[in-house]
Every structure is written in structure tokens, then in C-alpha cells.
Design an enzyme around this catalytic site. Structure first.
Site, PDB file in Angstrom:
ATOM      1  N   GLY A  86       5.857  11.303  -7.217  1.00  0.00           N
ATOM      2  CA  GLY A  86       5.948   9.978  -7.851  1.00  0.00           C
ATOM      3  C   GLY A  86       7.105   9.139  -7.342  1.00  0.00           C
ATOM      4  O   GLY A  86       7.456   8.118  -7.931  1.00  0.00           O
ATOM      5  N   LYS A 113       5.977   8.093  -1.950  1.00  0.00           N
ATOM      6  CA  LYS A 113       5.518   8.540  -0.622  1.00  0.00           C
ATOM      7  C   LYS A 113       4.235   7.824  -0.213  1.00  0.00           C
ATOM      8  O   LYS A 113       4.076   7.426   0.943  1.00  0.00           O
ATOM      9  CB  LYS A 113       5.271  10.056  -0.622  1.00  0.00           C
ATOM     10  CG  LYS A 113       6.475  10.907  -0.872  1.00  0.00           C
ATOM     11  CD  LYS A 113       6.165  12.410  -0.725  1.00  0.00           C
ATOM     12  CE  LYS A 113       5.077  12.821  -1.665  1.00  0.00           C
ATOM     13  NZ  LYS A 113       5.476  12.787  -3.087  1.00  0.00           N
ATOM     14  N   LYS A 141      -3.459  13.115   4.346  1.00  0.00           N
ATOM     15  CA  LYS A 141      -2.823  13.821   3.228  1.00  0.00           C
ATOM     16  C   LYS A 141      -3.472  15.195   3.165  1.00  0.00           C
ATOM     17  O   LYS A 141      -4.562  15.360   2.565  1.00  0.00           O
ATOM     18  CB  LYS A 141      -3.081  13.053   1.926  1.00  0.00           C
ATOM     19  CG  LYS A 141      -2.682  13.810   0.650  1.00  0.00           C
ATOM     20  CD  LYS A 141      -1.472  13.244  -0.015  1.00  0.00           C
ATOM     21  CE  LYS A 141      -1.183  13.921  -1.354  1.00  0.00           C
ATOM     22  NZ  LYS A 141       0.055  13.443  -1.992  1.00  0.00           N
ATOM     23  N   ASP A 189      -4.490   9.793  -3.202  1.00  0.00           N
ATOM     24  CA  ASP A 189      -3.672   8.975  -2.294  1.00  0.00           C
ATOM     25  C   ASP A 189      -4.475   8.406  -1.129  1.00  0.00           C
ATOM     26  O   ASP A 189      -4.175   7.306  -0.644  1.00  0.00           O
ATOM     27  CB  ASP A 189      -2.510   9.824  -1.761  1.00  0.00           C
ATOM     28  CG  ASP A 189      -1.530  10.205  -2.871  1.00  0.00           C
ATOM     29  OD1 ASP A 189      -0.695  11.089  -2.648  1.00  0.00           O
ATOM     30  OD2 ASP A 189      -1.620   9.609  -3.970  1.00  0.00           O
ATOM     31  N   GLY A 213       3.084  14.469   2.353  1.00  0.00           N
ATOM     32  CA  GLY A 213       3.162  15.725   1.600  1.00  0.00           C
ATOM     33  C   GLY A 213       2.638  15.558   0.183  1.00  0.00           C
ATOM     34  O   GLY A 213       1.984  14.555  -0.150  1.00  0.00           O
ATOM     35  N   GLY A 252       4.365  15.977  -3.660  1.00  0.00           N
ATOM     36  CA  GLY A 252       5.639  16.269  -4.315  1.00  0.00           C
ATOM     37  C   GLY A 252       6.772  16.296  -3.284  1.00  0.00           C
ATOM     38  O   GLY A 252       6.748  15.573  -2.294  1.00  0.00           O
ATOM     39  N   PRO A 281      11.660  -2.642  -2.318  1.00  0.00           N
ATOM     40  CA  PRO A 281      12.099  -3.142  -3.620  1.00  0.00           C
ATOM     41  C   PRO A 281      11.158  -2.722  -4.745  1.00  0.00           C
ATOM     42  O   PRO A 281       9.990  -2.384  -4.510  1.00  0.00           O
ATOM     43  CB  PRO A 281      12.070  -4.667  -3.428  1.00  0.00           C
ATOM     44  CG  PRO A 281      11.040  -4.902  -2.388  1.00  0.00           C
ATOM     45  CD  PRO A 281      11.108  -3.713  -1.458  1.00  0.00           C
TER      46      PRO A 281
HETATM   47  N1  LIG Z   1       8.596  -0.018  -5.296  1.00  0.00           N
HETATM   48  C1  LIG Z   1       7.602   0.131  -6.197  1.00  0.00           C
HETATM   49  N2  LIG Z   1       7.258  -0.901  -7.004  1.00  0.00           N
HETATM   50  C2  LIG Z   1       6.279  -0.757  -7.922  1.00  0.00           C
HETATM   51  N3  LIG Z   1       5.565   0.377  -8.120  1.00  0.00           N
HETATM   52  C3  LIG Z   1       5.883   1.431  -7.323  1.00  0.00           C
HETATM   53  C4  LIG Z   1       6.894   1.370  -6.339  1.00  0.00           C
HETATM   54  N4  LIG Z   1       6.962   2.582  -5.719  1.00  0.00           N
HETATM   55  C5  LIG Z   1       6.030   3.354  -6.300  1.00  0.00           C
HETATM   56  N5  LIG Z   1       5.369   2.674  -7.262  1.00  0.00           N
HETATM   57  C6  LIG Z   1       4.299   3.203  -8.126  1.00  0.00           C
HETATM   58  O1  LIG Z   1       4.743   4.446  -8.653  1.00  0.00           O
HETATM   59  C7  LIG Z   1       3.678   5.412  -8.654  1.00  0.00           C
HETATM   60  C8  LIG Z   1       4.082   6.609  -7.781  1.00  0.00           C
HETATM   61  O2  LIG Z   1       4.206   6.186  -6.416  1.00  0.00           O
HETATM   62  P1  LIG Z   1       3.475   7.030  -5.273  1.00  0.00           P
HETATM   63  O3  LIG Z   1       2.077   7.292  -5.660  1.00  0.00           O
HETATM   64  O4  LIG Z   1       3.716   6.323  -3.981  1.00  0.00           O
HETATM   65  O5  LIG Z   1       4.325   8.381  -5.369  1.00  0.00           O
HETATM   66  P2  LIG Z   1       4.163   9.681  -4.467  1.00  0.00           P
HETATM   67  O6  LIG Z   1       5.512  10.106  -4.069  1.00  0.00           O
HETATM   68  O7  LIG Z   1       3.178   9.415  -3.402  1.00  0.00           O
HETATM   69  O8  LIG Z   1       3.553  10.740  -5.507  1.00  0.00           O
HETATM   70  P3  LIG Z   1       2.738  12.133  -5.171  1.00  0.00           P
HETATM   71  O9  LIG Z   1       3.792  13.193  -5.061  1.00  0.00           O
HETATM   72  O10 LIG Z   1       1.866  12.290  -6.360  1.00  0.00           O
HETATM   73  O11 LIG Z   1       1.980  11.898  -3.916  1.00  0.00           O
HETATM   74  C9  LIG Z   1       2.457   4.680  -8.112  1.00  0.00           C
HETATM   75  O12 LIG Z   1       1.700   4.166  -9.207  1.00  0.00           O
HETATM   76  C10 LIG Z   1       3.056   3.543  -7.319  1.00  0.00           C
HETATM   77  O13 LIG Z   1       2.177   2.409  -7.233  1.00  0.00           O
HETATM   78  C1  LIG Z   2      -0.092  15.958  -8.999  1.00  0.00           C
HETATM   79  C2  LIG Z   2       0.990  15.160  -8.267  1.00  0.00           C
HETATM   80  N1  LIG Z   2       0.510  13.810  -8.119  1.00  0.00           N
HETATM   81  C3  LIG Z   2       1.320  15.754  -6.917  1.00  0.00           C
HETATM   82  N2  LIG Z   2       0.220  15.533  -6.023  1.00  0.00           N
HETATM   83  C4  LIG Z   2       1.677  17.233  -6.967  1.00  0.00           C
HETATM   84  C5  LIG Z   2       3.121  17.414  -7.335  1.00  0.00           C
HETATM   85  C6  LIG Z   2       3.522  18.867  -7.408  1.00  0.00           C
HETATM   86  C7  LIG Z   2       4.945  18.992  -7.936  1.00  0.00           C
HETATM   87  C8  LIG Z   2       5.350  20.427  -8.170  1.00  0.00           C
HETATM   88  C9  LIG Z   2       6.767  20.482  -8.700  1.00  0.00           C
HETATM   89  O1  LIG Z   2       7.715  20.115  -7.937  1.00  0.00           O
HETATM   90  O2  LIG Z   2       6.964  20.776  -9.895  1.00  0.00           O
HETATM   91 MG   LIG Z   3       1.348  10.267  -2.962  1.00  0.00          MG
END
Ligand SMILES: Nc1ncnc2c1ncn2[C@@H]1O[C@H](COP(=O)(O)OP(=O)(O)OP(=O)(O)O)[C@@H](O)[C@H]1O
Ligand SMILES: C[C@H](N)[C@H](N)CCCCCC(=O)O
Ligand SMILES: [Mg+2]
Length: 223
Positions: free
Chosen positions: A25, A28, A45, A57, A115, A117, A198
Site C-alpha cells: 500500500g 508501488k 506483476k 494491479d 513486487g 508488499g 505528491p
Molecule cells: N500519491 C498518492 N495520492 C493518492 N493516492 C495514492 C497515492 N499513492 C498511492 N495512492 C493510493 O493508495 C493505494 C495504495 O497504493 P498502491 O496500490 O500503489 O500500493 P502498492 O504498494 O502497489 O500496494 P501492494 O503491495 O498491494 O501492491 C491505492 O488506492 C492508490 O491509488
Molecule cells: C494483499 C496486498 N495488496 C499485497 N498484494 C500483499 C501484501 C503482503 C504483505 C505481507 C506482510 O508484509 O505482512
Molecule cells: Mg501494487
């Protein structure tokens, strides 16, 4: 010595880059969409979990970039439970074989691999996400939050990458601007601040991706 020495980056442009982060979250997917758009590359992914609760994703990057379908590869493993790949696959009776993964042929270089997480997420009982990164032999871009708490999380991730000899192209901060944190991370992490994303006022849309992608240095200029 604060951290282990950063491994050298490849001299020539590699096949792609692995997008990891200090947490789930963290941004990424948003970052991957921006970079895939900026470099007109190919997004992949390999491990998607949580499909019981989210669209995933891959369709998100497809939607945000608006690139033709051959810029977006399907996940190798698509799991339902919002858990680590190791836990989700055990629940769903799916056998993961990350040790057999190799970089796919990508129609449009560079390959942007996301990746799941952070670095220490288990793929199996014997393999972590960081081990997959080492196996794929790609340099890393680390996504981290911009605000308070990021120094510790970012340096912990960088230390783990450096100790495993994984080169880091740089980090990207996500959230409210904090130039001081970026400068501290560059100095203590011996790592380049590639860009700052941002905090957007609402859910990211294609227009936001286009605008931020236009600010990203070209892939060729980075090598
Ligand atoms: N700069 C930002 N402004 C507004 N919303 C954001 C921003 N960065 C991330 N988000 C929102 O936060 C949430 C998590 O972001 P994202 O899905 O890119 O995380 P992630 O690292 O890919 O998570 P995962 O580990 O599940 O793949 C999403 O709903 C995304 O739209
Ligand atoms: C479901 C989530 N959106 C990710 N794809 C998976 C994140 C695994 C995190 C595991 C951990 O660090 O506790
Ligand atoms: Mg993601």
C-alpha cells in the site's frame, strides 16, 4: 559505516527494473504505472494476491497508462486471499515455484516488475521477495513514504538490499513533500532520490499519470 556499501549499478541499461517498497500500500502500483507510461515499457506483476478484495494491479496499470495491451503482461500467479503469496497459495492449494521464474520476453523495453508488499514478504517457506529480486538480477527502485517514519523504513530496506548485493537505482518518495527527508535519505542511504510523487487530492487517474510521467527522466538518460 552506517549501511553496507551500495552495490554498483550495471554499466549499460539493464532489461528492466524491479519496483519494491517499504510496505504494502506504499504506492508501488502508482509508481509502476507512472514509469511504464514514462518509458513506454512493459509492466509485469508476477505475484498478485488479494483478488477477493481488489481488481488487481495489472488492470489498474492498464487503466492508468492507457497503453496498448502488449505493454501489460499477465500475473504469473493470481491469488484471492489478501495475504503474502506464501500464505495465500497455502490457503488456496496453489504451488508457487518462484525459483523457476525468469524474466519474460518483453515487447517494449524496459520491463517494469512490481513486487507484492515489501522485501521480506514470503513467496514460499524458503524464498522471500528479496530473493526473487536477486534471482531476476534487476536493479531496484524503492518506493517509500515521504513523511515521518520513512528514514527508518527506507534505511532498513536499503541495508537489506545492499547486504544481498542488489543494486538500487534510487528511491521514490510518495506523499506530502518532505525535501529534508529526501536529502537525509540520499545522504545516509547513499541512494539517489529519483522523484517525488505528491499526495493526490483523490484517487489517481490517467491524467495524473500522464502529468507525473512527463517529469520522469528518460530510461536511456538513467544509464
Ligand atoms: N500519491 C498518492 N495520492 C493518492 N493516492 C495514492 C497515492 N499513492 C498511492 N495512492 C493510493 O493508495 C493505494 C495504495 O497504493 P498502491 O496500490 O500503489 O500500493 P502498492 O504498494 O502497489 O500496494 P501492494 O503491495 O498491494 O501492491 C491505492 O488506492 C492508490 O491509488
Ligand atoms: C494483499 C496486498 N495488496 C499485497 N498484494 C500483499 C501484501 C503482503 C504483505 C505481507 C506482510 O508484509 O505482512
Ligand atoms: Mg501494487
Amino acid at each position: 559505516m552506517l549501511l553496507h556499501s551500495p552495490p554498483p549499478l550495471p554499466q549499460a541499461a539493464p532489461k528492466g527494473v524491479f519496483i519494491t517498497g517499504t510496505d504494502t500500500g506504499i504506492g508501488k502500483t502508482l509508481t509502476s504505472a507512472i514509469l511504464t507510461k514514462a518509458w513506454k515499457g512493459t509492466y509485469w506483476k508476477p505475484f498478485q494476491t488479494g483478488l477477493a478484495e481488489e481488481t488487481g494491479d495489472t488492470p489498474t496499470v492498464q487503466h492508468l497508462t492507457g497503453l496498448p495491451a502488449d505493454h501489460i503482461l499477465p500475473p504469473t500467479y493470481a491469488l484471492q486471499a489478501p495475504l503474502s503469496p506464501a500464505a495465500a497459495s497455502a490457503l488456496e492449494g496453489v504451488t508457487l515455484e518462484p525459483e523457476r521464474l525468469t524474466l519474460p520476453d518483453c515487447p517494449h523495453a524496459p520491463l517494469i516488475v512490481e513486487g507484492a508488499g515489501g522485501l521480506m514478504v514470503p513467496l514460499t517457506d524458503e524464498m522471500l521477495m528479496i530473493d526473487l529480486i536477486a534471482r531476476l538480477n534487476l536493479p531496484v527502485i524503492l518506493v517509500t513514504r515521504s513523511g515521518l517514519g520513512t528514514i527508518n523504513h527506507t534505511l532498513l530496506s536499503l541495508e537489506a538490499l545492499y547486504q544481498r548485493g542488489i543494486p538500487v537505482l534510487g528511491f521514490i518518495t510518495n506523499g506530502p513533500a518532505s525535501p529534508q527527508n529526501s536529502q537525509t535519505l540520499e545522504r545516509l542511504g547513499q541512494c539517489r532520490a529519483l522523484h517525488h510523487i505528491p499526495a493526490l487530492p483523490s484517487a489517481p487517474e490517467a491524467k495524473d499519470i500522464n502529468q507525473i510521467a512527463a517529469q520522469i527522466p528518460s530510461w536511456k538518460r538513467l544509464w
